[in-house]
Design a protein around this motif. Sequence first.
Motif, PDB file in Angstrom:
ATOM      1  N   VAL A  71      19.918   1.388 -50.900  1.00 36.66           N
ATOM      2  CA  VAL A  71      20.697   0.912 -49.754  1.00 36.66           C
ATOM      3  C   VAL A  71      21.870   0.066 -50.243  1.00 36.66           C
ATOM      4  N   LEU A  72      21.630  -0.792 -51.239  1.00 36.89           N
ATOM      5  CA  LEU A  72      22.712  -1.611 -51.804  1.00 36.89           C
ATOM      6  C   LEU A  72      23.794  -0.745 -52.442  1.00 36.89           C
ATOM      7  N   THR A  73      23.380   0.323 -53.116  1.00 31.19           N
ATOM      8  CA  THR A  73      24.356   1.240 -53.722  1.00 31.19           C
ATOM      9  C   THR A  73      25.222   1.883 -52.648  1.00 31.19           C
ATOM     10  N   VAL A  74      24.598   2.334 -51.563  1.00 32.25           N
ATOM     11  CA  VAL A  74      25.345   2.962 -50.468  1.00 32.25           C
ATOM     12  C   VAL A  74      26.279   1.939 -49.820  1.00 32.25           C
ATOM     13  N   LEU A  75      25.791   0.727 -49.600  1.00 34.39           N
ATOM     14  CA  LEU A  75      26.645  -0.310 -49.020  1.00 34.39           C
ATOM     15  C   LEU A  75      27.825  -0.620 -49.932  1.00 34.39           C
ATOM     16  N   GLY A  76      27.598  -0.624 -51.237  1.00 35.05           N
ATOM     17  CA  GLY A  76      28.691  -0.846 -52.187  1.00 35.05           C
ATOM     18  C   GLY A  76      29.730   0.258 -52.114  1.00 35.05           C
ATOM     19  N   ARG A  77      29.263   1.508 -51.997  1.00 33.81           N
ATOM     20  CA  ARG A  77      30.209   2.636 -51.869  1.00 33.81           C
ATOM     21  C   ARG A  77      31.020   2.502 -50.578  1.00 33.81           C
ATOM     22  N   LEU A  78      30.346   2.141 -49.498  1.00 34.19           N
ATOM     23  CA  LEU A  78      31.042   1.987 -48.220  1.00 34.19           C
ATOM     24  C   LEU A  78      32.042   0.832 -48.277  1.00 34.19           C
ATOM     25  N   GLU A  79      31.711  -0.209 -49.012  1.00 35.73           N
ATOM     26  CA  GLU A  79      32.645  -1.322 -49.179  1.00 35.73           C
ATOM     27  C   GLU A  79      33.869  -0.872 -49.980  1.00 35.73           C
ATOM     28  N   ARG A  80      33.667  -0.096 -51.047  1.00 38.48           N
ATOM     29  CA  ARG A  80      34.801   0.413 -51.836  1.00 38.48           C
ATOM     30  C   ARG A  80      35.671   1.362 -51.020  1.00 38.48           C
ATOM     31  N   LYS A  81      35.069   2.057 -50.066  1.00 41.25           N
ATOM     32  CA  LYS A  81      35.829   2.951 -49.180  1.00 41.25           C
ATOM     33  C   LYS A  81      36.499   2.177 -48.044  1.00 41.25           C
ATOM     34  N   ALA A  82      36.333   0.858 -48.043  1.00 45.52           N
ATOM     35  CA  ALA A  82      36.911  -0.031 -47.023  1.00 45.52           C
ATOM     36  C   ALA A  82      36.371   0.240 -45.626  1.00 45.52           C
ATOM     37  N   LEU A  83      35.123   0.678 -45.552  1.00 46.13           N
ATOM     38  CA  LEU A  83      34.484   0.910 -44.263  1.00 46.13           C
ATOM     39  C   LEU A  83      33.554  -0.235 -43.879  1.00 46.13           C
ATOM     40  N   VAL A  84      33.153  -1.035 -44.875  1.00 43.05           N
ATOM     41  CA  VAL A  84      32.207  -2.127 -44.677  1.00 43.05           C
ATOM     42  C   VAL A  84      32.770  -3.374 -45.349  1.00 43.05           C
ATOM     43  N   ALA A  85      32.570  -4.517 -44.706  1.00 44.47           N
ATOM     44  CA  ALA A  85      32.930  -5.804 -45.299  1.00 44.47           C
ATOM     45  C   ALA A  85      31.655  -6.574 -45.605  1.00 44.47           C
ATOM     46  N   ARG A  86      31.683  -7.315 -46.706  1.00 47.69           N
ATOM     47  CA  ARG A  86      30.509  -8.070 -47.145  1.00 47.69           C
ATOM     48  C   ARG A  86      30.863  -9.548 -47.172  1.00 47.69           C
ATOM     49  N   THR A  87      29.974 -10.376 -46.637  1.00 44.51           N
ATOM     50  CA  THR A  87      30.127 -11.822 -46.714  1.00 44.51           C
ATOM     51  C   THR A  87      28.842 -12.422 -47.266  1.00 44.51           C
ATOM     52  N   ARG A  88      28.996 -13.498 -48.000  1.00 43.57           N
ATOM     53  CA  ARG A  88      27.835 -14.159 -48.593  1.00 43.57           C
ATOM     54  C   ARG A  88      27.363 -15.259 -47.650  1.00 43.57           C
TER      55      ARG A  88
ATOM     56  N   MET B  96      41.380   8.790 -44.625  1.00 46.92           N
ATOM     57  CA  MET B  96      40.098   8.222 -44.228  1.00 46.92           C
ATOM     58  C   MET B  96      39.004   8.943 -45.020  1.00 46.92           C
ATOM     59  N   PRO B  97      38.184   8.191 -45.732  1.00 42.76           N
ATOM     60  CA  PRO B  97      37.132   8.832 -46.522  1.00 42.76           C
ATOM     61  C   PRO B  97      36.059   9.458 -45.633  1.00 42.76           C
ATOM     62  N   SER B  98      35.553  10.591 -46.094  1.00 37.52           N
ATOM     63  CA  SER B  98      34.471  11.222 -45.357  1.00 37.52           C
ATOM     64  C   SER B  98      33.155  10.565 -45.768  1.00 37.52           C
ATOM     65  N   LEU B  99      32.140  10.764 -44.957  1.00 39.34           N
ATOM     66  CA  LEU B  99      30.852  10.135 -45.195  1.00 39.34           C
ATOM     67  C   LEU B  99      29.797  11.176 -45.509  1.00 39.34           C
ATOM     68  N   GLY B 100      28.957  10.862 -46.492  1.00 40.70           N
ATOM     69  CA  GLY B 100      27.792  11.676 -46.764  1.00 40.70           C
ATOM     70  C   GLY B 100      26.708  11.372 -45.743  1.00 40.70           C
ATOM     71  N   GLU B 101      25.618  12.108 -45.807  1.00 40.77           N
ATOM     72  CA  GLU B 101      24.541  11.957 -44.812  1.00 40.77           C
ATOM     73  C   GLU B 101      23.959  10.539 -44.813  1.00 40.77           C
ATOM     74  N   LEU B 102      23.657  10.008 -45.989  1.00 39.92           N
ATOM     75  CA  LEU B 102      23.074   8.667 -46.068  1.00 39.92           C
ATOM     76  C   LEU B 102      24.102   7.595 -45.696  1.00 39.92           C
ATOM     77  N   GLU B 103      25.340   7.781 -46.104  1.00 38.54           N
ATOM     78  CA  GLU B 103      26.391   6.835 -45.715  1.00 38.54           C
ATOM     79  C   GLU B 103      26.543   6.815 -44.189  1.00 38.54           C
ATOM     80  N   ARG B 104      26.498   7.979 -43.572  1.00 38.43           N
ATOM     81  CA  ARG B 104      26.619   8.061 -42.112  1.00 38.43           C
ATOM     82  C   ARG B 104      25.447   7.343 -41.443  1.00 38.43           C
ATOM     83  N   ALA B 105      24.236   7.519 -41.993  1.00 38.86           N
ATOM     84  CA  ALA B 105      23.058   6.864 -41.425  1.00 38.86           C
ATOM     85  C   ALA B 105      23.180   5.343 -41.533  1.00 38.86           C
ATOM     86  N   VAL B 106      23.660   4.863 -42.676  1.00 36.65           N
ATOM     87  CA  VAL B 106      23.847   3.419 -42.851  1.00 36.65           C
ATOM     88  C   VAL B 106      24.908   2.913 -41.875  1.00 36.65           C
ATOM     89  N   MET B 107      26.008   3.636 -41.742  1.00 35.18           N
ATOM     90  CA  MET B 107      27.044   3.218 -40.794  1.00 35.18           C
ATOM     91  C   MET B 107      26.509   3.213 -39.365  1.00 35.18           C
TER      92      MET B 107
END
Length: 113
Positions: free
Chosen positions: A41-58, A1-12
């Motif tokens: 924010v988009l960069t952080v969301l992209g990182r979280l998506e690559r870590k499989a913690l966030v899903a994106r739908t259009r 399970m990937p760990s989260l940085g401070e900003l990633e944790r705030a976004v989650m």
Amino acid sequence: MPSLGELERAVMDVLWAAPTPLTAREVQDGLGSRELATTTVLTVLGRLERKALVARTRDGRAHHYRPVASREDHVAELMRDALDGAPDRGAVLARFLGSIPPDERAALRDLLD
């Protein structure tokens, strides 16, 4: 399970608190007092998506983001990962149980029964 940085944790935290998926702009607004560009924010969301913690739908032109698992599931997975990395799981569990308040130990006992 990937760990989260401070900003990633705030976004989650913002995503976990939301009842429905959010756009990047809504996540940015949910971060409150932080002065962040939407691109950040988009960069952080992209990182979280690559870590499989966030899903994106259009949805039209916008993307909506949602957590893949609940906060409780995420924390439980972190705990399992920590135990898996310990050579003596019993010692780690004993140390953990000795570090939590009595009311939480009682709640844990109730869950085990």
